[in-house]
Design an enzyme around this catalytic site. Structure first.
Site, PDB file in Angstrom:
ATOM      1  N   CYS A 120       0.862  -1.185   0.000  1.00  6.11           N
ATOM      2  CA  CYS A 120       0.000   0.000   0.000  1.00  6.11           C
ATOM      3  C   CYS A 120       0.890   1.224   0.000  1.00  6.11           C
ATOM      4  O   CYS A 120       2.071   1.139   0.351  1.00  6.11           O
ATOM      5  CB  CYS A 120      -0.886  -0.002   1.248  1.00  6.11           C
ATOM      6  N   CYS A 122      -0.054   4.286   1.617  1.00  4.70           N
ATOM      7  CA  CYS A 122      -0.358   5.287   2.650  1.00  4.70           C
ATOM      8  C   CYS A 122       0.738   5.444   3.706  1.00  4.70           C
ATOM      9  O   CYS A 122       0.913   6.520   4.259  1.00  4.70           O
ATOM     10  CB  CYS A 122      -1.706   5.004   3.314  1.00  4.70           C
ATOM     11  N   CYS A 130      -3.777   6.117  -0.051  1.00  3.66           N
ATOM     12  CA  CYS A 130      -3.271   4.811  -0.470  1.00  3.66           C
ATOM     13  C   CYS A 130      -2.933   4.764  -1.960  1.00  3.66           C
ATOM     14  O   CYS A 130      -2.706   3.691  -2.523  1.00  3.66           O
ATOM     15  CB  CYS A 130      -4.297   3.727  -0.121  1.00  3.66           C
ATOM     16  N   LYS A 195     -12.204  -4.776   2.372  1.00  2.00           N
ATOM     17  CA  LYS A 195     -11.634  -3.895   3.390  1.00  2.00           C
ATOM     18  C   LYS A 195     -12.561  -2.692   3.535  1.00  2.00           C
ATOM     19  O   LYS A 195     -12.757  -1.930   2.585  1.00  2.00           O
ATOM     20  CB  LYS A 195     -10.229  -3.452   2.981  1.00  2.00           C
ATOM     21  N   ARG A 205      -3.055   3.854  12.485  1.00  2.00           N
ATOM     22  CA  ARG A 205      -2.601   5.075  11.800  1.00  2.00           C
ATOM     23  C   ARG A 205      -1.694   5.904  12.695  1.00  2.00           C
ATOM     24  O   ARG A 205      -0.798   6.581  12.198  1.00  2.00           O
ATOM     25  CB  ARG A 205      -3.813   5.870  11.304  1.00  2.00           C
ATOM     26  N   ARG A 217     -10.998   7.973   3.401  1.00  2.00           N
ATOM     27  CA  ARG A 217     -10.772   6.875   2.461  1.00  2.00           C
ATOM     28  C   ARG A 217     -12.082   6.293   1.906  1.00  2.00           C
ATOM     29  O   ARG A 217     -12.101   5.197   1.370  1.00  2.00           O
ATOM     30  CB  ARG A 217      -9.996   5.751   3.163  1.00  2.00           C
ATOM     31  N   LYS A 248     -11.774  -7.410   6.477  1.00  2.00           N
ATOM     32  CA  LYS A 248     -11.151  -6.528   7.463  1.00  2.00           C
ATOM     33  C   LYS A 248     -12.034  -5.315   7.688  1.00  2.00           C
ATOM     34  O   LYS A 248     -12.466  -4.712   6.701  1.00  2.00           O
ATOM     35  CB  LYS A 248      -9.785  -6.088   6.929  1.00  2.00           C
ATOM     36  N   SER A 274      -6.397  -2.995  14.694  1.00  2.00           N
ATOM     37  CA  SER A 274      -5.823  -2.261  15.830  1.00  2.00           C
ATOM     38  C   SER A 274      -6.872  -1.734  16.807  1.00  2.00           C
ATOM     39  O   SER A 274      -6.682  -1.819  18.032  1.00  2.00           O
ATOM     40  CB  SER A 274      -4.975  -1.100  15.304  1.00  2.00           C
ATOM     41  N   TYR A 313      -2.963  -8.610  16.693  1.00  2.00           N
ATOM     42  CA  TYR A 313      -1.939  -8.115  17.624  1.00  2.00           C
ATOM     43  C   TYR A 313      -1.928  -8.945  18.898  1.00  2.00           C
ATOM     44  O   TYR A 313      -0.996  -8.875  19.691  1.00  2.00           O
ATOM     45  CB  TYR A 313      -2.192  -6.624  17.936  1.00  2.00           C
TER      46      TYR A 313
HETATM   47  C1  PBG Z   1      -2.793   0.330   4.988  1.00  2.84           C
HETATM   48  C2  PBG Z   1      -3.361  -0.457   6.096  1.00  2.84           C
HETATM   49  C3  PBG Z   1      -4.160  -0.045   7.169  1.00  2.84           C
HETATM   50  C4  PBG Z   1      -4.345  -1.143   8.003  1.00  2.84           C
HETATM   51  C5  PBG Z   1      -3.690  -2.208   7.404  1.00  2.84           C
HETATM   52  N1  PBG Z   1      -3.100  -1.771   6.211  1.00  2.84           N
HETATM   53  C6  PBG Z   1      -4.669   1.306   7.531  1.00  2.84           C
HETATM   54  C7  PBG Z   1      -5.661   1.987   6.711  1.00  2.84           C
HETATM   55  O1  PBG Z   1      -6.245   1.454   5.763  1.00  2.84           O
HETATM   56  O2  PBG Z   1      -5.857   3.165   7.022  1.00  2.84           O
HETATM   57  C8  PBG Z   1      -5.082  -1.142   9.313  1.00  2.84           C
HETATM   58  C9  PBG Z   1      -4.716  -2.228  10.253  1.00  2.84           C
HETATM   59  C10 PBG Z   1      -5.194  -2.037  11.648  1.00  2.84           C
HETATM   60  O3  PBG Z   1      -5.955  -1.118  11.985  1.00  2.84           O
HETATM   61  O4  PBG Z   1      -4.760  -2.846  12.474  1.00  2.84           O
HETATM   62  N2  PBG Z   1      -3.695   0.770   4.042  1.00  2.84           N
END
Ligand code: PBG
Length: 328
Positions: A120, A122, A130, A195, A205, A217, A248, A274, A313
């Site tokens: 990605c 970002c 992204c 996603k 982030r 996004r 996700k 997260s 995690y």
């Molecule tokens: C990158 C990405 C993100 C996450 C995984 N890959 C962040 C986003 O899309 O802003 C989030 C993972 C998480 O919150 O644990 N694009």
């Protein structure tokens, strides 16, 4: 047959009977550990919003890998935090990028462990989107080439699986073609297929300093209200040769996991993100929940919904709890 002959409590009477009839069992092999990588040496920096998670320099990451592989975890996914960012994320496809240095350090010592890399832009762009960002818009097709470059660069460093998380249309096909053209037909693609544009990514982030500087996004990640669209995303990715598909976040999307599980016969992963982790940690901190029970219940529910593996995690701690239980 019904009451009094049928009594479902008979099979709940002891721990050993319950274990015999348990439908879903967690194993450390189910977990994929997410790790953040920075440059340099001797760095292991804590992340305030993700307790017990760190940003590692490659040498420190290798020590952490020794620990997790000792717990039976056999795969990890890497997220890079570069020293400098620019408009197109060019630091992500340099031969000596933070990710490539980390992959090589791990593979030097632990060839057996599966290294997955997030693909990605970002984390590497100064605007935090992204893809290529022009006039307030993320440009789809021009972004695809950059994602292809990034994936090939990670493959050159030794990544086993690349995992595009950008949500551009057509990325899986381009990445597959670019990998094959470069001779990496054995590198698999784990697609973040469904996603969602989620508020659960906040702590990530912070950790990766990857929040968009302006806008959001919603024009590329999915609307949380949509489930049928998730099936369209998954089908397209499979047509473009994704080896594994993913949903996700996980916890607020268990219905999507279960629907995708029914609809396709590819391996399906789920990302316990997260914000889901941080909610558990903060509830436990104020004494509102039992950490082990809460965590294991969440992970079990994600597997029960149909996930073959879970990016989480919680992986090291959950594996420790499982191992403790087995030796008893
Ligand atoms: C990158 C990405 C993100 C996450 C995984 N890959 C962040 C986003 O899309 O802003 C989030 C993972 C998480 O919150 O644990 N694009």
């Amino acid at each position: 047959m019904s009451f009094p002959q049928e009594r479902l409590r008979r099979l709940r009477k002891s721990d050993s009977v319950r274990k015999l009839v348990r439908e879903v069992n967690l194993h450390p092999h189910d977990f994929i550990w997410p790790a953040f990588v920075v440059s340099g040496k001797g760095r292991k920096e804590s992340i305030e919003s993700l307790p017990n998670c760190y940003r590692y320099s490659p040498d420190e990451l290798v020590k952490a890998v020794a620990e997790i592989s000792g717990l039976g975890i056999q795969a990890l996914i890497l997220f890079g935090i570069p020293d400098s960012k620019d408009a197109i994320g060019s630091s992500s496809w340099k031969p000596d990028s933070v990710i490539n240095n980390a992959i090589k350090a791990i593979k030097d010592t632990y060839n057996e462990i599966t290294v997955i890399t997030d693909v990605c832009l970002c984390e590497y762009t100064d605007h935090g989107h992204c893809g290529i960002y022009e006039n307030g818009k993320v440009v789809n097709d021009a972004t695809l080439e950059l994602l292809g470059k990034q994936a090939v660069s990670f493959a050159e460093a030794g990544a086993d699986i690349v995992a595009p998380s950008d949500m551009m249309d057509g990325r899986i096909g381009i990445i597959r073609n670019r990998l094959d053209d470069a001779g990496f037909d054995e590198v698999a693609i784990l697609s973040y297929s469904a996603k969602y544009c989620s508020a659960f990514y906040g702590p990530f982030r912070d950790a990766a300093d990857s929040a968009p500087k302006e806008g959001d996004r919603f024009s590329y990640q999915m609307d949380p209200a949509n489930k049928r669209e998730a099936l369209r995303e998954v089908r397209l990715d499979i047509e473009e040769a994704a080896d594994i598909v993913m949903v996700k976040p996980a916890l607020a999307y268990l219905d999507v996991i279960s629907e995708v599980r029914r609809a396709v016969n590819k391996p399906l992963f789920a990302y316990n993100v997260s914000g889901e982790y941080a909610m558990v940690k903060s509830a436990v901190k104020v004494g509102w929940a039992d950490e082990k029970r809460l965590t294991m219940e969440i992970l079990t529910s994600i597997k029960r919904a149909g996930a073959d593996a879970i990016l989480t995690y919680h992986a090291p701690q959950a594996a420790r709890w499982l191992l403790d239980e087995w030796v008893r």
